[in-house]
Enzyme design. Sequence first.
Site, PDB file in Angstrom:
ATOM      1  N   ASP A 164       0.811  -1.225   0.000  1.00 33.33           N
ATOM      2  CA  ASP A 164       0.000   0.000   0.000  1.00 33.33           C
ATOM      3  C   ASP A 164       0.840   1.268   0.000  1.00 33.33           C
ATOM      4  OD1 ASP A 164      -2.369  -1.340  -0.149  1.00 33.33           O
ATOM      5  OD2 ASP A 164      -2.890  -1.131   1.972  1.00 33.33           O
ATOM      6  N   ARG A 170       1.770   4.673  16.865  1.00 29.67           N
ATOM      7  CA  ARG A 170       1.263   5.684  15.929  1.00 29.67           C
ATOM      8  C   ARG A 170       1.566   7.126  16.346  1.00 29.67           C
ATOM      9  NH1 ARG A 170       1.907   1.851  12.579  1.00 29.67           N
ATOM     10  NH2 ARG A 170       0.094   0.576  12.054  1.00 29.67           N
ATOM     11  N   ASP A 173      -6.068   3.075  13.204  1.00 28.13           N
ATOM     12  CA  ASP A 173      -4.780   3.731  12.966  1.00 28.13           C
ATOM     13  C   ASP A 173      -4.913   5.073  12.249  1.00 28.13           C
ATOM     14  OD1 ASP A 173      -3.204   1.920  14.311  1.00 28.13           O
ATOM     15  OD2 ASP A 173      -2.985   0.607  12.581  1.00 28.13           O
ATOM     16  N   SER A 226      -2.952  -9.441   7.626  1.00 30.85           N
ATOM     17  CA  SER A 226      -2.413  -8.096   7.740  1.00 30.85           C
ATOM     18  C   SER A 226      -1.672  -8.042   9.077  1.00 30.85           C
ATOM     19  CB  SER A 226      -3.554  -7.083   7.701  1.00 30.85           C
ATOM     20  OG  SER A 226      -3.088  -5.855   8.211  1.00 30.85           O
TER      21      SER A 226
HETATM   22  N1  ARG Z   1      -6.536  -3.610  16.152  1.00 30.08           N
HETATM   23  C1  ARG Z   1      -5.271  -3.186  16.583  1.00 30.08           C
HETATM   24  C2  ARG Z   1      -5.269  -1.720  16.908  1.00 30.08           C
HETATM   25  O1  ARG Z   1      -6.168  -1.047  16.527  1.00 30.08           O
HETATM   26  C3  ARG Z   1      -4.164  -3.556  15.649  1.00 30.08           C
HETATM   27  C4  ARG Z   1      -4.220  -3.019  14.254  1.00 30.08           C
HETATM   28  C5  ARG Z   1      -3.015  -3.533  13.576  1.00 30.08           C
HETATM   29  N2  ARG Z   1      -2.942  -3.355  12.165  1.00 30.08           N
HETATM   30  C6  ARG Z   1      -2.703  -4.384  11.334  1.00 30.08           C
HETATM   31  N3  ARG Z   1      -2.398  -4.118  10.125  1.00 30.08           N
HETATM   32  N4  ARG Z   1      -2.753  -5.638  11.718  1.00 30.08           N
HETATM   33  O2  ARG Z   1      -4.393  -1.221  17.556  1.00 30.08           O
END
Ligand code: ARG
Length: 404
Positions: free
Chosen positions: A14, A94, A123, A174
Site C-alpha cells: 500500500d 502511531r 490507525d 495483515s
Molecule cells: N486492532 C489493533 C489496533 O487497533 C491492531 C491493528 C493492527 N494493524 C494491522 N495491520 N494488523 O491497535
Amino acid sequence: MSDKTVLAYSGGLDTSVAIRWMKETYGSDVITLTVDVAGDRDLEGTRQKALAVGAVKALVADAREAFLNGFVFPALKANAVYQGVYPLATALSRPLMAKLLVEAARQEGATAVAHGCTGKGNDQVRFDVAVAALAPDLKVIAPAREWGMTREETIAYADKHGIPVPITSASPYSIDENLWGRSIECGVLEDPWVEPPRDVFAWTASPEETPEQPAYVEIGFEKGLPISLDGQRLDGVSLVLELNRVAGLHGVGRIDHIEDRLVGIKSREIYEAPAGTVLVMAHKALEAMTLSRDQLRFKERVSAEYSDLVYNGLWYSGLRRDLAAFVNSSQRHVTGTVRLKLHRGNCRVVGRKSTSSLYRHDLATYDEGDAFDHSAAPGFIQLWGLTTRVQAQVQPEEGGGDLS
Ligand code: ARG
C-alpha cells in the site's frame, strides 16, 4: 516547485503504491520516512525500494529507544491494556510515527504528511488526530482511504507501474509489529469460531511444543521502570527483546480478542506480546506490594481510562497528560524485583520483594511473633457494621434480609 509530502513508509504494497499514486493524483513530490520500532528491518533495502518506486528522498529513523522510553514504558507504568487483554503495541507506535512525520515535514519544508491506513481502522484516527495536535497547519493525506481500490486492484496498479509486490503481500494476514507486540488480522481469522492456524504466529511457540521444563525470570523495577533481567542491568531495548525471546519460547503472550474498534465495529484480532504480557503482570504484582489499597483501587480506574485514550488515538490529549502525571507520581515507591514462572503458555508470578514493601510479616503471620492487635478487631467491626445494623433495625426486609 511542486508540493512536498512526507509519507510514513513501511515498504509494503500500500505505501509503495501510495508513492506513485500521490504523484499522479496530487502532483506531489513524495519523501518517505521509514520508522523502525521493531529492530529487524532491512532499513537500507526499504530506503532503496522507496527511491526505486519514485520517492524524491527516503529517510529512515531508528526509533526503538524513543518508542520504549516515550510511549511503551509510560503505558506500562499505567498498566495500559485495552479491554483487559491488548497491550496496545500498534496503538502506541502511531503517535510516535506522527511526531516523526511532523518533524521531517518541518525539516523538509513539506506541506503535508501521509500514511497508508484504510478508512476502517483505528490507525487512521491515531495518525490524523496526532498530526492535528502537533501541527494543525499540516495537511494529512491517506491514499489508501481515498483511492477506493480493492486489494486485487492495488496489486494490478503496482504491476502496471512496475512497483514490486513484496512477498509479504502474498500472506493472507495483515500484520503490524514492533518491540511491544505483533498484531495479526484478516484471512481466516475473520471467522471468530476458527482457531488461529499455526502460520499466524511468529514470536510464540504453541504450548504443546514448548520446553518441558519451566523457565524463571526475575525482573527488576525502579520507580515503575523495568531495569534488569535476572539480576543483570539492561537497557530497555535489550530487556524487551530478551523477554520476547524467552517468553515466546515458552508460548507466553498469545492473545485472541474480539475487540471494539473506535469506529464502532467489532473485529477479531490476534496478538503476540510476550514481553508485554510478562512485564505488565510483573509490574502489577510489584504495585500490589508497594501501593496502598486506596492507591491500587484508584489507579485501576486511571488505567482503564488511560488505555481507552491510547487506543482511541488521544495520546496528545490534555487528559492523557494529566493521567500520566498521576501515574508517574504513583510510581515513587514501585521499586523491587518480581519472579515469574513461564511454562506451557502460562506466566505466573511466584515471588516478589521490595525495600518499599507494605507487606509486613509481623502483621500478616499466623505464627509466632504476631504483632497484629486482635483485641482491636471487635471495636472496629462494631463501627464498620453500624450503618448496616441501624438500617436492619429500622427497615426490616421481607424474607429476613435475603435480597436474592
Ligand atoms: N486492532 C489493533 C489496533 O487497533 C491492531 C491493528 C493492527 N494493524 C494491522 N495491520 N494488523 O491497535
